[in-house]
Enzyme design. Structure first.
Site, PDB file in Angstrom:
ATOM      1  N   THR A 127      12.023   5.162  -6.015  1.00  0.00           N
ATOM      2  CA  THR A 127      12.612   6.470  -5.876  1.00  0.00           C
ATOM      3  C   THR A 127      13.890   6.592  -6.716  1.00  0.00           C
ATOM      4  OG1 THR A 127      13.999   7.979  -4.681  1.00  0.00           O
ATOM      5  CG2 THR A 127      13.764   5.610  -3.737  1.00  0.00           C
ATOM      6  N   ASP A 128      14.188   7.811  -7.294  1.00  0.00           N
ATOM      7  CA  ASP A 128      15.478   8.115  -8.164  1.00  0.00           C
ATOM      8  C   ASP A 128      16.530   7.945  -7.147  1.00  0.00           C
ATOM      9  OD1 ASP A 128      15.255  10.395  -6.499  1.00  0.00           O
ATOM     10  OD2 ASP A 128      15.467  11.780  -8.304  1.00  0.00           O
ATOM     11  N   GLU A 129      16.374   8.003  -5.896  1.00  0.00           N
ATOM     12  CA  GLU A 129      17.781   7.841  -4.810  1.00  0.00           C
ATOM     13  C   GLU A 129      18.209   6.581  -5.130  1.00  0.00           C
ATOM     14  OE1 GLU A 129      17.019   9.770  -1.091  1.00  0.00           O
ATOM     15  OE2 GLU A 129      15.376  10.820  -1.686  1.00  0.00           O
ATOM     16  N   LYS A 155      15.305   0.929  -0.312  1.00  0.00           N
ATOM     17  CA  LYS A 155      14.438   0.815  -1.635  1.00  0.00           C
ATOM     18  C   LYS A 155      15.088   0.129  -2.643  1.00  0.00           C
ATOM     19  CE  LYS A 155      10.826   2.956  -1.971  1.00  0.00           C
ATOM     20  NZ  LYS A 155       9.470   2.759  -1.836  1.00  0.00           N
TER      21      LYS A 155
HETATM   22  P1  NAD Z   1       4.856   9.012   3.578  1.00  0.00           P
HETATM   23  O1  NAD Z   1       6.060   8.730   4.689  1.00  0.00           O
HETATM   24  O2  NAD Z   1       4.241  10.137   3.605  1.00  0.00           O
HETATM   25  O3  NAD Z   1       3.971   7.726   3.830  1.00  0.00           O
HETATM   26  C1  NAD Z   1       4.078   6.372   3.994  1.00  0.00           C
HETATM   27  C2  NAD Z   1       3.080   5.726   4.319  1.00  0.00           C
HETATM   28  O4  NAD Z   1       3.205   4.325   4.753  1.00  0.00           O
HETATM   29  C3  NAD Z   1       2.357   6.074   5.625  1.00  0.00           C
HETATM   30  O5  NAD Z   1       0.788   6.419   5.529  1.00  0.00           O
HETATM   31  C4  NAD Z   1       2.721   5.117   6.686  1.00  0.00           C
HETATM   32  O6  NAD Z   1       1.736   4.768   7.595  1.00  0.00           O
HETATM   33  C5  NAD Z   1       2.552   3.770   5.801  1.00  0.00           C
HETATM   34  N1  NAD Z   1       3.494   2.939   6.191  1.00  0.00           N
HETATM   35  C6  NAD Z   1       4.705   2.990   6.978  1.00  0.00           C
HETATM   36  N2  NAD Z   1       5.213   1.695   7.285  1.00  0.00           N
HETATM   37  C7  NAD Z   1       4.182   0.958   6.852  1.00  0.00           C
HETATM   38  C8  NAD Z   1       3.969  -0.686   7.342  1.00  0.00           C
HETATM   39  N3  NAD Z   1       5.042  -1.372   8.021  1.00  0.00           N
HETATM   40  N4  NAD Z   1       2.641  -1.131   7.085  1.00  0.00           N
HETATM   41  C9  NAD Z   1       1.761  -0.413   6.452  1.00  0.00           C
HETATM   42  N5  NAD Z   1       1.913   0.784   6.100  1.00  0.00           N
HETATM   43  C10 NAD Z   1       3.061   1.574   6.716  1.00  0.00           C
HETATM   44  O7  NAD Z   1       5.746   8.785   2.279  1.00  0.00           O
HETATM   45  P2  NAD Z   1       5.577   9.229   0.939  1.00  0.00           P
HETATM   46  O8  NAD Z   1       6.441  10.441   0.606  1.00  0.00           O
HETATM   47  O9  NAD Z   1       3.872   9.191   0.547  1.00  0.00           O
HETATM   48  O10 NAD Z   1       6.075   8.295  -0.075  1.00  0.00           O
HETATM   49  C11 NAD Z   1       5.474   6.939  -0.732  1.00  0.00           C
HETATM   50  C12 NAD Z   1       6.319   6.287  -1.171  1.00  0.00           C
HETATM   51  O11 NAD Z   1       6.714   6.864  -2.489  1.00  0.00           O
HETATM   52  C13 NAD Z   1       7.262   5.596  -0.669  1.00  0.00           C
HETATM   53  O12 NAD Z   1       7.553   4.180  -1.008  1.00  0.00           O
HETATM   54  C14 NAD Z   1       8.711   6.366  -1.234  1.00  0.00           C
HETATM   55  O13 NAD Z   1       9.875   5.482  -1.179  1.00  0.00           O
HETATM   56  C15 NAD Z   1       8.073   6.770  -2.620  1.00  0.00           C
HETATM   57  N6  NAD Z   1       8.801   8.071  -3.143  1.00  0.00           N
HETATM   58  C16 NAD Z   1       8.599   9.229  -2.316  1.00  0.00           C
HETATM   59  C17 NAD Z   1       9.157  10.544  -2.888  1.00  0.00           C
HETATM   60  C18 NAD Z   1       8.882  11.616  -2.144  1.00  0.00           C
HETATM   61  O14 NAD Z   1       9.507  12.724  -2.686  1.00  0.00           O
HETATM   62  N7  NAD Z   1       8.205  11.648  -1.019  1.00  0.00           N
HETATM   63  C19 NAD Z   1       9.800  10.503  -4.078  1.00  0.00           C
HETATM   64  C20 NAD Z   1      10.051   9.052  -4.958  1.00  0.00           C
HETATM   65  C21 NAD Z   1       9.501   8.212  -4.202  1.00  0.00           C
END
Ligand code: NAD
Length: 329
Positions: A127-129, A155
């Site tokens: 993430t950009d964060e 992260k």
């Molecule tokens: P989300 O919270 O919707 O999904 C996370 C998924 O990971 C869920 O299906 C959950 O069941 C699974 N999970 C959590 N803990 C787990 C574990 N211990 N073992 C196995 N599975 C597990 O998140 P998202 O928004 O889809 O984000 C996905 C990735 O993208 C993350 O790594 C996040 O840091 C990154 N990201 C998100 C954004 C955003 O705007 N949402 C932006 C940049 C990066």
């Protein structure tokens, strides 16, 4: 040649979009996907309903911190795209332990198994964060990491461990750092789906502080195309920022959401600011454009309109999740 791809967190918002896209029309031929997901509150099998009967996808319910399980699942995989994470900043402010466990320990468990089984590239979805807040300009990939929340710190730790695995052991690790995503199937605790579902229920939406925090927004379609560009054409040990080029203050974004939901400013209440709330994020996405020819394609107003329409048409998806729309006290 068939590629066996392990996708962690493939039942979450972005991971499921990635799997649906990969196995949908226009996806690469000869790819077999194994989804490894613990189905925490944020994971949802229904997110994979459109490809539920696709024989090219196997679903394994399991925890990325469970080393013996991860080892079994990793055996026979060619590549990894790692989405699984605790992903909500507000939750990390209440209790950071699950963030350290999943985002740091879980990532290292996967990296070790990938090295043992020769599964690479390993795409670490970040993430950009991790760069922290900045007043002017935009972050390049060479910027030092200055995360401010337990979420972004966990992260950043995972990114450093992934890069260390590359330098120390030669694993082909590639990192993406993306700005805020929006689109269908996003869990209704995150700003856009939370506000849209509250407005659809005729309720007020809470806006943090003065509402002038600035974020860059990217449609999830563009994010998964960027990840795919990095998986298929990126370089080992390289970091790629992915941004939408659409910076908005939260106030401006809420204005657009009010308009799309036909509500007025009387539906907004200002609430106490989030602790340590980063003021402004802005990524420089020049590298992925220059090196991999990637550019976002979804116009923000069209993307937001389509997203609001999706939530309007899919109440049966989000209504059962409403217990999580606000955080536990
Ligand atoms: P989300 O919270 O919707 O999904 C996370 C998924 O990971 C869920 O299906 C959950 O069941 C699974 N999970 C959590 N803990 C787990 C574990 N211990 N073992 C196995 N599975 C597990 O998140 P998202 O928004 O889809 O984000 C996905 C990735 O993208 C993350 O790594 C996040 O840091 C990154 N990201 C998100 C954004 C955003 O705007 N949402 C932006 C940049 C990066």
């Amino acid at each position: 040649m068939t590629t066996r791809l392990l996708v962690t967190g493939g039942a979450g918002f972005i991971g499921s979009h990635y799997v649906r896209t990969l196995l949908g029309p226009g996806g690469p031929p000869d790819v077999l996907v194994t989804v490894l997901d613990a189905l925490t509150y944020a994971g949802n099998r229904a997110n994979l309903d459109p490809i539920r009967d696709d024989p090219r996808c196997v679903f394994v319910r399991g925890d990325i911190c469970d080393a013996p399980l991860v080892d079994r699942v990793m055996a026979g995989q060619d590549q990894v795209v790692h989405f699984a994470a605790e992903s909500h900043v507000d939750r990390s402010l209440l209790d950071a332990s699950a963030f350290v466990r999943t985002n740091v320990q879980g990532t290292q468990t996967l990296l070790d198994a990938a090295l043992r089984h020769g599964a690479a590239p390993f795409v670490q979805v970040s993430t950009d964060e991790v760069y922290g807040s900045l007043e002017h300009g935009s972050w390049s990939e060479d910027e030092p990491l200055r995360p401010n929340s337990p979420y972004s710190a966990s992260k950043a730790s995972a990114d450093l461990l992934a890069l260390a695995q590359h330098v120390s052991h030669g694993l082909d690790v590639r990192i993406t750092r993306c700005s805020n995503n929006y689109g269908p199937y996003q869990f209704p605790e995150k700003l856009i789906p939370r506000f849209v579902t509250l407005l659809m229920d005729g309720r007020k939406v809470p806006l943090y502080g003065d509402g002038l925090h600035v974020r860059d927004w990217l449609h999830v379609d563009d994010h998964v195309r960027g990840i795919e560009a990095v998986r298929t054409r990126g370089r080992a040990g390289r970091v790629y920022n992915i941004g939408g080029g659409t910076a908005l203050s939260n106030r401006e974004l809420v204005g657009l959401l009010l308009e799309a939901c036909e509500a007025g400013w009387d539906s907004v209440e200002y609430v106490e600011d989030r602790k340590g709330h980063d003021r402004r994020y802005a990524v420089d996405s020049g590298r992925i454009g220059r090196e991999l020819g990637f550019a976002p394609a979804t116009d923000l107003s069209a993307g937001l309109a389509a997203t609001v329409a999706w939530y309007r048409a899919h109440r049966s998806w989000w209504e059962p999740l409403l217990a999580h729309r606000a955080l536990p006290a």
